[in-house]
Design an enzyme around this catalytic site. Structure first.
Site, short mmCIF file in Angstrom:
data_model
loop_
_atom_site.label_atom_id
_atom_site.label_comp_id
_atom_site.label_asym_id
_atom_site.label_seq_id
_atom_site.Cartn_x
_atom_site.Cartn_y
_atom_site.Cartn_z
N LYS A 87 37.04 -12.83 14.35
CA LYS A 87 36.69 -13.85 13.35
C LYS A 87 35.38 -14.57 13.72
O LYS A 87 34.70 -15.10 12.84
CB LYS A 87 37.84 -14.84 13.16
N THR A 100 37.12 -21.21 11.15
CA THR A 100 35.88 -20.91 11.86
C THR A 100 34.72 -20.63 10.91
O THR A 100 33.57 -20.87 11.26
CB THR A 100 36.08 -19.70 12.80
#
Length: 333
Positions: free
Chosen positions: A187, A244
């Site tokens: 990610k 994120t």
């Protein structure tokens, strides 16, 4: 329970606070003596401004603090995991549990963090991965957060679950350590890309597209390497990706933002002032994808920008002009 947290960055410090709040005996280890002394004297971590550290936490720069602990949390940057694990090997016993909270893939070996720890310590005790959508700044301030404790050894996963679980820090257990770790590592690549398209002036539609298709290729690689597809729709996959890819608390997102605004890659990474894990992960992810025969077009484009001087605008347009296809792997039912 006697615990040690190895790594006094923002995340290690925040987790030490959770453990202290839960009534555990906590020692926080720093790589640098000066850093440890500063934490002890000020009871504040500069990476978590305004947060007062519990008086019960002890501070040290001596790795022998691991001796006699029941649980050891590995919270160093990913590049320091192997070295730290090797140094504590002599203090480990089979009844201890190691917890890996670093996110990344080792350059050169393409190993996940728990694999590195097991290799460096000789597999003397179980290693559990703890991962999920969890900015250190928010955890340290007590913001409600949920993460996943993953290990093929159910008892070990639930031991760590019980260790951290409280009314502000919810922990789910999982047997899919492969999926949980890959979700946490990959990610960061998508967060760099998300920041990049934002810096290029794109809007929410573009960011949503990037995140969704990014998750698709993360899951595609994860499943090919032995992970479970459902894991990538959970906290360590979709959850971590959302937090994120959308927050200025994310170093990866901020680095991508600078790159999208035209700042040269080395300068952008340096400006962040801390480790940009996605920069290192993209090289390993690309290698893993090639080895597994998995197509990861966004990751490939990110690699070209970060390592080959590729132009983000040009590569983004190439992604948009790719051949048409069905959205899901299964196609028409």
């Amino acid at each position: 329970m006697k615990t040690a947290v190895l790594g006094s960055g923002g995340w290690g410090t925040a987790l030490a606070m959770v453990l202290a709040d839960n009534g555990h005996d906590v020692t926080l280890w720093s790589y640098l003596e000066e850093e440890s002394r500063t934490l002890q004297e000020t009871r504040e971590n500069p990476l978590l401004p305004g947060v007062k550290l519990p008086d019960s936490i002890r501070y040290t720069w001596d790795l022998s603090c691991v001796r006699g602990c029941q649980v050891v949390v590995m919270a160093t940057p990913s590049f320091g995991v192997r070295s730290t694990a090797s140094q504590i090997k002599a203090f480990l016993t089979p009844d201890m549990t190691l917890v890996s909270v670093s996110k990344g893939i080792e350059k050169g070996t393409s190993l996940r963090m728990t694999q590195i720890i097991q290799e460096a310590t000789g597999g003397i005790c179980p290693v559990v991965a703890l991962s999920g959508p969890s900015h250190a700044e928010e955890v340290a301030r007590g913001a409600p957060t949920a993460v996943v404790s993953a290990c093929p050894d159910r008892a070990a996963a639930e031991r760590v679950q019980d260790l951290f679980l409280n009314e502000r820090f919810r922990v789910y257990s999982s047997s899919d350590v492969i999926g949980v770790e890959l979700g946490g590592a990959l990610k960061n690549i998508m967060a760099l890309c998300s920041g990049c398209v934002t810096g290029m002036g794109c809007g929410d539609n573009t960011k949503a597209m990037l995140m969704t298709r990014g998750l698709t290729e993360i899951a595609r690689l994860g499943v090919a390497l032995g992970g479970t597809k459902d894991t990538f729709a959970g906290l360590a996959g979709m959850g971590d990706l959302i937090v994120t890819c959308t927050s200025m608390n994310s170093r990866n997102y901020r680095a991508g933002l600078l790159i999208g605004q035209g700042v040269p890659v080395p300068e952008a990474v340096k400006k962040i002032g801390a480790v940009v894990e996605g920069y290192y992960a993209v090289d390993s992810a690309r290698e893993l994808a090639q080895r597994a025969g998995v197509e990861m077009p966004i990751t490939q484009a990110a690699y070209q920008v970060l390592y080959e001087g590729g132009d983000p605008q040009t590569l983004f347009q190439q992604l948009m002009r790719r051949e048409k296809r069905h959205e899901t792997e299964e196609g028409w039912l």
